[in-house]
Scaffold this active site. Structure first.
Site, short mmCIF file in Angstrom:
data_model
loop_
_atom_site.label_atom_id
_atom_site.label_comp_id
_atom_site.label_asym_id
_atom_site.label_seq_id
_atom_site.Cartn_x
_atom_site.Cartn_y
_atom_site.Cartn_z
N LYS A 71 -8.62 9.26 -19.98
CA LYS A 71 -8.97 9.89 -21.25
C LYS A 71 -7.77 9.82 -22.21
O LYS A 71 -7.19 8.77 -22.36
CB LYS A 71 -9.44 11.32 -21.00
CG LYS A 71 -10.41 11.45 -19.81
CD LYS A 71 -11.74 10.77 -20.03
CE LYS A 71 -12.57 10.63 -18.75
NZ LYS A 71 -12.82 11.85 -18.01
N ARG A 83 0.82 -1.22 0.00
CA ARG A 83 0.00 0.00 0.00
C ARG A 83 0.85 1.27 0.00
O ARG A 83 0.38 2.35 -0.29
CB ARG A 83 -0.97 -0.01 1.19
CG ARG A 83 -2.01 1.09 1.12
CD ARG A 83 -3.24 0.94 2.04
NE ARG A 83 -3.09 0.04 3.14
CZ ARG A 83 -2.44 0.31 4.28
NH1 ARG A 83 -1.87 1.50 4.45
NH2 ARG A 83 -2.34 -0.60 5.23
N ASP A 114 -7.81 21.20 -13.15
CA ASP A 114 -8.14 19.91 -13.75
C ASP A 114 -7.78 20.01 -15.22
O ASP A 114 -8.45 20.69 -16.00
CB ASP A 114 -9.64 19.61 -13.55
CG ASP A 114 -10.02 18.21 -14.07
OD1 ASP A 114 -9.35 17.72 -14.99
OD2 ASP A 114 -11.00 17.65 -13.56
N TYR A 163 -16.61 19.29 -14.85
CA TYR A 163 -16.92 17.86 -14.73
C TYR A 163 -17.85 17.64 -13.54
O TYR A 163 -17.48 17.95 -12.40
CB TYR A 163 -15.62 17.06 -14.57
CG TYR A 163 -15.84 15.58 -14.60
CD1 TYR A 163 -16.29 14.97 -15.77
CD2 TYR A 163 -15.63 14.79 -13.49
CE1 TYR A 163 -16.51 13.60 -15.80
CE2 TYR A 163 -15.84 13.42 -13.52
CZ TYR A 163 -16.30 12.83 -14.69
OH TYR A 163 -16.52 11.49 -14.72
#
Ligand SMILES: *Cc1c(COP(=O)(O)O)cnc(C)c1O
Length: 369
Positions: free
Chosen positions: A196, A50, A171, A102
């Site tokens: 994307k 982790r 973003d 978004y």
């Protein structure tokens, strides 16, 4: 010296050369590991799955060349955005989000941040330039906004927000570091969905946070380690492979988008075109100054929902799908998701098909209306 994106991309492609020994595979290894051999004091470079992973380090190292900043990888764009919000915001802090950006980012803030006392405020992307930015802990900017493709002046907004004491988060999903460089324009942090164009092959979700502030990067990294929102090794490897062809893919996509936007704008079947590269886009001058490419997304307004659906269904080389940035051209009628856009508004994502067959197919489809 200004950032040389071509030089950075060439260095990115060769970033592992120096660590290869004779006989090593050139492609990076996928290292599936939850445990690492750890005798004695726990000082080894890898201790537990982790905390760190060699395959995450490969994609983070590659992205760092492109962002010219420390990069932290996440299993999705939303995990990247959440890591910045949840590691930095405290009760009473004010957060500014684009009202036309978004939508999941707004839902996240309204569902989980507002109830714990974060004051969530919204502003249209075109109004960021004139908005009073005093008193915010985080100002999140998304330009061009998704799905409307509106533009605000990143350098001005970032400068004003930082002077007022805010952390400026951009973003940059729609543009990738090859199309726009928010950190060079004054933003503190870039968040991105690599699902994307950056991965580009429509086969994996991924995201990253990039910042030149080492303390902030460490805080985001700690958040990932404690919350456990960690990327998979195979996904990290896939994104590394996708990233290696980003430069050629994005070049084709943006070049085709420019050609197709111009032709669609002159087509009688089309009500309106929103593309930052067209001179009549209200943000064109700012786009020209702050973007290195105009992107692969085009906003196409057709007569109504039926016309939009028909265009999407009948065009042979337009895949009906949400999301964008893939090799295949795709389209999404955004009003079906509740976005505040016209019923006939189509977010068209131009892919890597050769330009002329793609255009001929769209033109043929529109002619039949
Ligand atoms: C898709 C997208 C996200 C979310 O990314 P996921 O990888 O789907 O979690 C965030 N911001 C923008 C602008 C996006 O387009």
């Amino acid at each position: 010296m200004t950032f040389d994106a071509d030089e950075a991309f060439a260095r990115l492609l060769h970033h592992r050369d120096g660590s290869l020994r004779p006989g090593d595979p050139v492609a990076p290894p996928i290292v599936p590991a939850s445990l690492y051999f750890l005798p004695g004091e726990p000082t080894a470079s890898h201790q537990y799955g982790r905390f760190t992973n060699p395959t995450w380090a490969v994609i983070e190292g590659a992205l760092a060349f492109l962002e010219d900043a420390e990069t932290v990888a996440f299993p999705s764009g939303m995990a990247a955005i959440a890591s910045v919000f949840l590691s930095q915001l405290r009760p009473g802090d004010r957060l500014l989000l684009p009202s036309d950006g978004y939508y999941t980012t707004r839902i996240l803030a309204e569902t989980y941040l507002a109830p714990i006392g974060v004051v969530v405020e919204l502003c249209a992307t075109v109004d960021y330039d004139t908005r009073d930015l005093t008193g915010y802990r985080i100002v999140l900017v998304e330009t061009p906004s998704n799905p409307g493709l509106d533009i605000c002046d990143l350098r001005r907004v970032a400068g004003r927000a930082r002077t007022a004491g805010a952390l400026v988060v951009a973003d940059n999903t729609t543009m990738t570091p090859l199309g726009q460089r928010p950190l060079d324009l004054g933003a503190d942090v870039v968040v991105a969905s690599d699902t994307k164009a950056l991965n580009g092959h429509s086969d994996v979700l991924f995201g990253h946070v990039a910042t030149r502030d080492p303390a902030l990067a460490a805080s985001v990294r700690d958040w990932r380690k404690l919350v456990g929102a960690i990327p998979g090794q195979f996904e990290a490897w896939l994104v590394h492979r996708g990233l290696e062809s980003l430069e050629v893919r994005f070049d084709r996509m943006c070049t085709s988008a420019g050609v197709i936007a111009e032709r669609l704008a002159g087509h009688r079947g089309v009500r309106a075109i929103q593309y930052p590269g067209l001179p009549d886009h209200p943000g064109h001058a700012v786009a020209r100054a702050q973007m290195t490419r105009f992107g692969s997304l085009i906003g196409v307004t057709l007569a109504d929902a039926a016309a939009a659906d028909r265009f999407i269904d009948e065009a042979r080389f337009v895949l009906p799908a949400t999301s964008f940035g893939g090799l295949l051209t795709s389209a999404d009628r955004r009003a079906r998701w509740g976005d505040r856009v016209a019923e006939g508004y189509v977010r068209l994502s131009i892919g890597c098909e050769p330009t002329e067959p793609l255009w001929n197919d769209m033109a043929r489809t529109l002619e039949a209306f």
